[in-house]
Structures are given as structure tokens and as C-alpha cells.
Design a protein around this motif. Structure first.
Motif, PDB file in Angstrom:
ATOM      1  N   ILE A 186      12.419  -1.407  -4.647  1.00  0.00           N
ATOM      2  CA  ILE A 186      11.126  -1.122  -5.272  1.00  0.00           C
ATOM      3  C   ILE A 186      10.037  -1.739  -4.399  1.00  0.00           C
ATOM      4  O   ILE A 186      10.301  -2.673  -3.621  1.00  0.00           O
ATOM      5  N   PRO A 187       8.803  -1.230  -4.480  1.00  0.00           N
ATOM      6  CA  PRO A 187       7.717  -1.830  -3.690  1.00  0.00           C
ATOM      7  C   PRO A 187       7.368  -3.226  -4.205  1.00  0.00           C
ATOM      8  O   PRO A 187       7.421  -3.488  -5.408  1.00  0.00           O
ATOM      9  N   ALA A 188       7.014  -4.097  -3.274  1.00  0.00           N
ATOM     10  CA  ALA A 188       6.717  -5.481  -3.643  1.00  0.00           C
ATOM     11  C   ALA A 188       5.502  -5.575  -4.568  1.00  0.00           C
ATOM     12  O   ALA A 188       5.399  -6.510  -5.364  1.00  0.00           O
ATOM     13  N   ASP A 189       4.596  -4.603  -4.483  1.00  0.00           N
ATOM     14  CA  ASP A 189       3.397  -4.630  -5.334  1.00  0.00           C
ATOM     15  C   ASP A 189       3.485  -3.593  -6.454  1.00  0.00           C
ATOM     16  O   ASP A 189       2.482  -3.012  -6.866  1.00  0.00           O
ATOM     17  N   MET A 190       4.676  -3.369  -6.954  1.00  0.00           N
ATOM     18  CA  MET A 190       4.891  -2.370  -8.001  1.00  0.00           C
ATOM     19  C   MET A 190       4.001  -2.656  -9.212  1.00  0.00           C
ATOM     20  O   MET A 190       3.889  -3.794  -9.676  1.00  0.00           O
ATOM     21  N   THR A 191       3.355  -1.606  -9.723  1.00  0.00           N
ATOM     22  CA  THR A 191       2.462  -1.770 -10.862  1.00  0.00           C
ATOM     23  C   THR A 191       3.200  -1.540 -12.173  1.00  0.00           C
ATOM     24  O   THR A 191       4.318  -1.003 -12.188  1.00  0.00           O
ATOM     25  N   LYS A 192       2.560  -1.901 -13.264  1.00  0.00           N
ATOM     26  CA  LYS A 192       3.149  -1.683 -14.578  1.00  0.00           C
ATOM     27  C   LYS A 192       3.374  -0.195 -14.832  1.00  0.00           C
ATOM     28  O   LYS A 192       4.410   0.216 -15.366  1.00  0.00           O
ATOM     29  N   GLY A 193       2.399   0.629 -14.436  1.00  0.00           N
ATOM     30  CA  GLY A 193       2.531   2.068 -14.626  1.00  0.00           C
ATOM     31  C   GLY A 193       3.706   2.640 -13.849  1.00  0.00           C
ATOM     32  O   GLY A 193       4.433   3.511 -14.342  1.00  0.00           O
ATOM     33  N   GLU A 194       3.894   2.172 -12.622  1.00  0.00           N
ATOM     34  CA  GLU A 194       5.026   2.629 -11.819  1.00  0.00           C
ATOM     35  C   GLU A 194       6.349   2.200 -12.440  1.00  0.00           C
ATOM     36  O   GLU A 194       7.324   2.966 -12.449  1.00  0.00           O
ATOM     37  N   ALA A 195       6.388   0.970 -12.965  1.00  0.00           N
ATOM     38  CA  ALA A 195       7.610   0.491 -13.615  1.00  0.00           C
ATOM     39  C   ALA A 195       7.944   1.333 -14.843  1.00  0.00           C
ATOM     40  O   ALA A 195       9.115   1.645 -15.104  1.00  0.00           O
ATOM     41  N   GLU A 196       6.911   1.725 -15.587  1.00  0.00           N
ATOM     42  CA  GLU A 196       7.139   2.557 -16.773  1.00  0.00           C
ATOM     43  C   GLU A 196       7.667   3.935 -16.383  1.00  0.00           C
ATOM     44  O   GLU A 196       8.550   4.493 -17.047  1.00  0.00           O
ATOM     45  N   ARG A 197       7.137   4.494 -15.273  1.00  0.00           N
ATOM     46  CA  ARG A 197       7.628   5.795 -14.814  1.00  0.00           C
ATOM     47  C   ARG A 197       9.074   5.696 -14.347  1.00  0.00           C
ATOM     48  O   ARG A 197       9.883   6.594 -14.609  1.00  0.00           O
ATOM     49  N   LEU A 198       9.412   4.595 -13.669  1.00  0.00           N
ATOM     50  CA  LEU A 198      10.797   4.393 -13.227  1.00  0.00           C
ATOM     51  C   LEU A 198      11.732   4.268 -14.424  1.00  0.00           C
ATOM     52  O   LEU A 198      12.832   4.831 -14.437  1.00  0.00           O
ATOM     53  N   ASN A 199      11.282   3.543 -15.443  1.00  0.00           N
ATOM     54  CA  ASN A 199      12.083   3.384 -16.655  1.00  0.00           C
ATOM     55  C   ASN A 199      12.332   4.733 -17.333  1.00  0.00           C
ATOM     56  O   ASN A 199      13.452   5.027 -17.785  1.00  0.00           O
ATOM     57  N   THR A 200      11.293   5.572 -17.374  1.00  0.00           N
ATOM     58  CA  THR A 200      11.440   6.902 -17.962  1.00  0.00           C
ATOM     59  C   THR A 200      12.441   7.735 -17.170  1.00  0.00           C
ATOM     60  O   THR A 200      13.291   8.437 -17.745  1.00  0.00           O
ATOM     61  N   PHE A 201      12.357   7.644 -15.839  1.00  0.00           N
ATOM     62  CA  PHE A 201      13.286   8.397 -15.001  1.00  0.00           C
ATOM     63  C   PHE A 201      14.729   7.942 -15.222  1.00  0.00           C
ATOM     64  O   PHE A 201      15.630   8.758 -15.413  1.00  0.00           O
TER      65      PHE A 201
END
Length: 209
Positions: A186-201
Motif C-alpha cells: 500500500i502507499p505510505a501516505d494512504m488516505t482514509k478514503g483509499e483505505a475504505e475503497r480497498l476494504n470495499t474491494f
């Protein structure tokens, strides 16, 4: 002359004009009631803003005329513009010189100092690098973002992101079962929104009940 990139906020006279920016294909700043600023130098702007109706002094004067000077004198046709509105980010290309629109020069609600824009795309703050998001914290109506030009250009025209803004990955390992680990980056500066999209995937990855 190298093209540049600029931040222009959609709040002339503290009124959200993002709809006008989009439908009229413009960006604009406030400070109505001081007339057409075509041909005015930085020093001219300082003198104008030190007199009524604004009568700025000291720091307020410095901030105001520096911002107006950016919009009137420093921007050029072909430069990129980034306009943030909440979590939304609008990107486009400036297509005109400074223009004065007397029809919207009301002292309380005006946005008469304008430039036309060809809008290209709408993204979210999560699509920006951490460095660019940080630069948007500047407390100015208009500001120079040219140090992020390559990234803004890539986002505006849906081009590959330049390596200079590629984030370093972090390797993650998760013990899904006693005998099976999952590894990914994952990117070192992963955002909350990106984490939520990954969780959905990940929640869609089931093949057997």
C-alpha cells in the motif's frame, strides 16, 4: 515562458461560486468596486487597495494586493488552474487574459475580476499526493502551485503520474489462515478514503460460502 499552475478558490466575497465557475467557464476573485484592473501594476494595486472601499493597511494590505497581482498580472493563458471545493477538486486550463465583468461588480456579492477556463476534470482530494494536499492549506484566494505542475498536469489530462510524485510502498502481510499469509503493498501516505475503497474491494473477494 514555462507554463505554471495556480490555486484559485471559489469564494469571491466569501460566497461559494463553484456553480458559476463551472457553468460560465471562469475563475474569479473578489474585491469588487475598484474597477477594471487591466494594465495595473503591482504598485498600482497596492495603492488602490489602500484606499476606499477597502482601505487596507499592514499585513491585510500585503496579502490583498499580492493575491490580486497574481490573478491580474502573473497568470497566463495556457497555465493550469486547480479549484478546491470541499473534497472535490476541479482542474482546467486558463484560456484568457484578465477580464473585468462590470455586470457582476456589486460591492457585496461581486466576482467581476475573471479569467475564462476550459475545465477538464473533477477529482477528489484523495487523488492528490500528500505534498499537494498540504499545499492547498495555504490561506490565500489565489496561490502559485507550480512546484506541483507535473502532478497537476497528469491529473488534469489523465496522464501517467510522474515518478517525482510516486509514493513509496509499504509491504503488508496478513495471516488469513494458520497456513496462509496474504502479502501486498500500500502507499505510505494512504488516505482514509483509499483505505475504505480497498476494504470495499476486498469484501467482494469471496468464492465459496
Amino acid at each position: 515562458m514555462a507554463n505554471k499552475a495556480w490555486l484559485v478558490r471559489p469564494y469571491p466575497t466569501n460566497i461559494n461560486r463553484i456553480n458559476e465557475f463551472q457553468t460560465e467557464n471562469i475563475v474569479a476573485i473578489g474585491w469588487p468596486g475598484i474597477g477594471d484592473l487591466t494594465g495595473k501594476t503591482r504598485q498600482d494595486l497596492k495603492e488602490i487597495l489602500s484606499k476606499p472601499p477597502y482601505s487596507y493597511t499592514a499585513l491585510a494590505l500585503g496579502n490583498a494586493y499580492a493575491t490580486v497581482d497574481i490573478f491580474v498580472n502573473q497568470m497566463n493563458k495556457g497555465d493550469l488552474v486547480l479549484t478546491p471545493d470541499g473534497d472535490n477538486i476541479y482542474l482546467g486550463v486558463i484560456t484568457s487574459n484578465y477580464e473585468f465583468n462590470p455586470k457582476v461588480d456589486d460591492i457585496d456579492t461581486g466576482y467581476s475580476h475573471q479569467r475564462t477556463v476550459e475545465w477538464h476534470t473533477k477529482i477528489t482530494r484523495d487523488d492528490l499526493s500528500k505534498a499537494l494536499r498540504s499545499s492547498l492549506k495555504v490561506h490565500r484566494t489565489a496561490a502559485d502551485l507550480s512546484h506541483h505542475y507535473d502532478e497537476i498536469k497528469a491529473l488534469c489530462f489523465n496522464m501517467p503520474m510522474p515518478e517525482t510524485v510516486t509514493t513509496e510502498p509499504i509491504k503488508i502481510s496478513y495471516p488469513l489462515r494458520p497456513d496462509f499469509n496474504i502479502s501486498f503493498e500500500i502507499p505510505a501516505d494512504m488516505t482514509k478514503g483509499e483505505a475504505e475503497r480497498l476494504n470495499t474491494f476486498i469484501s467482494t473477494l469471496h468464492f465459496k460460502d
